[in-house]
Design a protein around this motif. Sequence first.
Motif, PDB file in Angstrom:
ATOM      1  N   ALA A 102       0.752  -1.320  -0.071  1.00 37.84           N
ATOM      2  CA  ALA A 102       0.070   0.095   0.085  1.00 37.84           C
ATOM      3  C   ALA A 102       0.856   1.025   0.113  1.00 37.84           C
ATOM      4  CB  ALA A 102      -0.869  -0.066   1.363  1.00 37.84           C
ATOM      5  N   THR A 103       1.997   1.190   0.651  1.00 34.31           N
ATOM      6  CA  THR A 103       2.943   2.509   0.850  1.00 34.31           C
ATOM      7  C   THR A 103       3.577   2.555  -0.514  1.00 34.31           C
ATOM      8  OG1 THR A 103       3.397   1.763   3.072  1.00 34.31           O
ATOM      9  CG2 THR A 103       4.734   3.487   2.055  1.00 34.31           C
ATOM     10  N   TRP A 104       3.939   1.497  -1.230  1.00 34.24           N
ATOM     11  CA  TRP A 104       4.487   1.791  -2.656  1.00 34.24           C
ATOM     12  C   TRP A 104       3.541   2.198  -3.452  1.00 34.24           C
ATOM     13  CZ3 TRP A 104       9.137   1.667  -4.383  1.00 34.24           C
ATOM     14  CH2 TRP A 104      10.302   0.818  -3.765  1.00 34.24           C
ATOM     15  N   GLY A 105       2.143   1.911  -3.493  1.00 36.67           N
ATOM     16  CA  GLY A 105       1.047   2.396  -4.152  1.00 36.67           C
ATOM     17  C   GLY A 105       0.902   3.982  -3.942  1.00 36.67           C
ATOM     18  N   ALA A 106       1.018   4.424  -2.739  1.00 38.55           N
ATOM     19  CA  ALA A 106       0.786   5.670  -2.193  1.00 38.55           C
ATOM     20  C   ALA A 106       1.965   6.783  -2.393  1.00 38.55           C
ATOM     21  CB  ALA A 106       0.130   5.732  -0.750  1.00 38.55           C
ATOM     22  N   CYS A 107       3.023   6.257  -2.086  1.00 40.36           N
ATOM     23  CA  CYS A 107       4.234   6.896  -2.179  1.00 40.36           C
ATOM     24  C   CYS A 107       5.571   6.465  -2.485  1.00 40.36           C
ATOM     25  CB  CYS A 107       4.648   7.561  -0.830  1.00 40.36           C
ATOM     26  SG  CYS A 107       3.299   8.260   0.373  1.00 40.36           S
ATOM     27  N   ALA A 108       5.606   6.066  -3.826  1.00 40.01           N
ATOM     28  CA  ALA A 108       6.735   5.134  -4.312  1.00 40.01           C
ATOM     29  C   ALA A 108       8.193   5.856  -4.142  1.00 40.01           C
ATOM     30  CB  ALA A 108       6.383   4.855  -5.909  1.00 40.01           C
ATOM     31  N   GLU A 109       8.090   7.168  -4.383  1.00 42.86           N
ATOM     32  CA  GLU A 109       9.466   7.853  -4.180  1.00 42.86           C
ATOM     33  C   GLU A 109       9.860   7.646  -2.675  1.00 42.86           C
ATOM     34  OE1 GLU A 109      13.117   9.010  -5.155  1.00 42.86           O
ATOM     35  OE2 GLU A 109      11.455   8.459  -6.678  1.00 42.86           O
ATOM     36  N   ALA A 110       9.069   8.005  -1.727  1.00 41.88           N
ATOM     37  CA  ALA A 110       9.403   7.955  -0.523  1.00 41.88           C
ATOM     38  C   ALA A 110       9.965   6.542  -0.067  1.00 41.88           C
ATOM     39  CB  ALA A 110       8.316   8.462   0.514  1.00 41.88           C
ATOM     40  N   MET A 111       9.094   5.467  -0.589  1.00 38.71           N
ATOM     41  CA  MET A 111       9.327   4.205   0.033  1.00 38.71           C
ATOM     42  C   MET A 111      10.692   3.799  -0.793  1.00 38.71           C
ATOM     43  SD  MET A 111       7.987   1.795   1.516  1.00 38.71           S
ATOM     44  CE  MET A 111       8.081  -0.079   1.767  1.00 38.71           C
ATOM     45  N   ARG A 112      11.031   4.150  -1.833  1.00 38.15           N
ATOM     46  CA  ARG A 112      12.127   3.882  -2.300  1.00 38.15           C
ATOM     47  C   ARG A 112      13.475   4.046  -1.554  1.00 38.15           C
ATOM     48  NH1 ARG A 112      10.783   3.117  -7.463  1.00 38.15           N
ATOM     49  NH2 ARG A 112       9.990   5.275  -7.584  1.00 38.15           N
ATOM     50  N   LYS A 113      13.309   5.538  -1.103  1.00 38.51           N
ATOM     51  CA  LYS A 113      14.041   6.063  -0.322  1.00 38.51           C
ATOM     52  C   LYS A 113      14.307   5.125   1.138  1.00 38.51           C
ATOM     53  CE  LYS A 113      14.168  10.618  -2.340  1.00 38.51           C
ATOM     54  NZ  LYS A 113      13.827  12.095  -1.885  1.00 38.51           N
ATOM     55  N   ALA A 114      13.061   5.103   1.546  1.00 34.06           N
ATOM     56  CA  ALA A 114      12.917   4.295   2.903  1.00 34.06           C
ATOM     57  C   ALA A 114      13.437   2.919   2.693  1.00 34.06           C
ATOM     58  CB  ALA A 114      11.571   4.398   3.328  1.00 34.06           C
ATOM     59  N   LEU A 115      13.369   2.283   1.671  1.00 30.71           N
ATOM     60  CA  LEU A 115      13.768   0.856   1.526  1.00 30.71           C
ATOM     61  C   LEU A 115      15.310   0.976   1.639  1.00 30.71           C
ATOM     62  CD1 LEU A 115      12.731  -1.905   1.174  1.00 30.71           C
ATOM     63  CD2 LEU A 115      12.854  -1.790  -1.309  1.00 30.71           C
ATOM     64  N   LYS A 116      15.969   1.768   0.885  1.00 29.36           N
ATOM     65  CA  LYS A 116      17.437   1.748   0.853  1.00 29.36           C
ATOM     66  C   LYS A 116      18.173   1.952   2.398  1.00 29.36           C
ATOM     67  CE  LYS A 116      18.199   3.767  -3.746  1.00 29.36           C
ATOM     68  NZ  LYS A 116      18.831   4.974  -4.574  1.00 29.36           N
ATOM     69  N   VAL A 117      17.458   2.849   3.020  1.00 22.79           N
ATOM     70  CA  VAL A 117      17.854   2.914   4.686  1.00 22.79           C
ATOM     71  C   VAL A 117      17.347   1.750   5.284  1.00 22.79           C
ATOM     72  CG1 VAL A 117      17.152   4.281   6.671  1.00 22.79           C
ATOM     73  CG2 VAL A 117      17.256   5.466   4.672  1.00 22.79           C
ATOM     74  N   HIS A 118      16.069   1.117   5.191  1.00 20.38           N
ATOM     75  CA  HIS A 118      15.851   0.007   5.756  1.00 20.38           C
ATOM     76  C   HIS A 118      16.834  -1.171   5.342  1.00 20.38           C
ATOM     77  CE1 HIS A 118      13.835  -4.446   4.928  1.00 20.38           C
ATOM     78  NE2 HIS A 118      13.386  -4.015   6.269  1.00 20.38           N
ATOM     79  N   ASP A 119      17.251  -1.376   4.018  1.00 21.85           N
ATOM     80  CA  ASP A 119      18.242  -2.367   3.885  1.00 21.85           C
ATOM     81  C   ASP A 119      19.456  -2.279   4.133  1.00 21.85           C
ATOM     82  OD1 ASP A 119      16.035  -3.487   2.417  1.00 21.85           O
ATOM     83  OD2 ASP A 119      16.869  -2.930   0.356  1.00 21.85           O
ATOM     84  N   ALA A 120      19.914  -0.964   4.331  1.00 19.37           N
ATOM     85  CA  ALA A 120      21.232  -0.854   4.868  1.00 19.37           C
ATOM     86  C   ALA A 120      21.282  -1.010   6.467  1.00 19.37           C
ATOM     87  CB  ALA A 120      21.610   1.130   4.842  1.00 19.37           C
ATOM     88  N   VAL A 121      20.055  -0.708   7.239  1.00 15.69           N
ATOM     89  CA  VAL A 121      20.176  -0.794   8.682  1.00 15.69           C
ATOM     90  C   VAL A 121      20.184  -2.497   8.868  1.00 15.69           C
ATOM     91  CG1 VAL A 121      18.569  -0.788  10.632  1.00 15.69           C
ATOM     92  CG2 VAL A 121      19.143   1.253   9.326  1.00 15.69           C
ATOM     93  N   ILE A 122      19.285  -3.285   8.071  1.00 10.71           N
ATOM     94  CA  ILE A 122      19.346  -4.635   8.059  1.00 10.71           C
ATOM     95  C   ILE A 122      20.757  -5.155   8.008  1.00 10.71           C
ATOM     96  CG2 ILE A 122      18.433  -6.833   7.062  1.00 10.71           C
ATOM     97  CD1 ILE A 122      16.210  -5.267   8.888  1.00 10.71           C
ATOM     98  N   ARG A 123      21.336  -4.945   7.083  1.00  9.31           N
ATOM     99  CA  ARG A 123      22.698  -5.519   6.594  1.00  9.31           C
ATOM    100  C   ARG A 123      23.470  -5.002   7.688  1.00  9.31           C
ATOM    101  NH1 ARG A 123      20.817  -4.553   0.740  1.00  9.31           N
ATOM    102  NH2 ARG A 123      20.484  -6.538   0.035  1.00  9.31           N
ATOM    103  N   GLU A 124      23.587  -3.648   8.320  1.00 11.52           N
ATOM    104  CA  GLU A 124      24.484  -3.431   9.246  1.00 11.52           C
ATOM    105  C   GLU A 124      24.083  -4.413  10.510  1.00 11.52           C
ATOM    106  OE1 GLU A 124      24.427   0.687  10.569  1.00 11.52           O
ATOM    107  OE2 GLU A 124      24.375   1.289   8.442  1.00 11.52           O
ATOM    108  N   CYS A 125      22.795  -4.741  11.002  1.00 14.40           N
ATOM    109  CA  CYS A 125      22.655  -5.692  12.009  1.00 14.40           C
ATOM    110  C   CYS A 125      22.951  -6.997  11.769  1.00 14.40           C
ATOM    111  CB  CYS A 125      21.120  -5.754  12.084  1.00 14.40           C
ATOM    112  SG  CYS A 125      20.328  -4.127  12.978  1.00 14.40           S
ATOM    113  N   ILE A 126      22.925  -7.469  10.424  1.00 17.38           N
ATOM    114  CA  ILE A 126      23.245  -8.838   9.911  1.00 17.38           C
ATOM    115  C   ILE A 126      24.990  -8.765  10.373  1.00 17.38           C
ATOM    116  CG2 ILE A 126      23.653 -10.399   8.229  1.00 17.38           C
ATOM    117  CD1 ILE A 126      21.127  -8.942   6.775  1.00 17.38           C
ATOM    118  N   ALA A 127      25.638  -7.926   9.823  1.00 20.10           N
ATOM    119  CA  ALA A 127      27.140  -7.908   9.983  1.00 20.10           C
ATOM    120  C   ALA A 127      27.523  -7.638  11.374  1.00 20.10           C
ATOM    121  CB  ALA A 127      27.711  -6.818   9.338  1.00 20.10           C
TER     122      ALA A 127
END
Length: 150
Positions: A102-127
Amino acid sequence: LHSETEQLNASIAALNVLAASLTQGYDLTLAETALSTPNLPDPLYDSLDIILLQLEMYRPYLPDVLFADMHRNSSNLRDISVPGAETRRAALVFTDIQGSTATWGACAEAMRKALKVHDAVIRECIAAHNGYEVKTIGDSFMVAFESAFD
């Protein structure tokens, strides 16, 4: 209070079924029965439904040795081995951003930016916890750790 006790007991029963299904040869048919537990709170039902979907999606990426004997019990799980390979247990973690479609449908550009931050944080936690990124699908991660304590 009676209703809360019933929901708590239902939650425990459903999670026990899910745990048993994973220790008995990754039996998703058994795991799906957790969803039919009477008095299961809606949020837990929704979470279990997502977990089952994730387990089905990741099945092709898991080693066949997990599925060798669909009728074994957890007491002999440690006896499964691949000839010539070291046998160890691992902890698997599945993540998913709830409501992301739903968020992708409503705010694709914001979600794209948020996903980059999300992925970076998850990968930092994994490491930081000596994990291994097994697979990503969309905004979901499958991560393996040597131990649940990692």
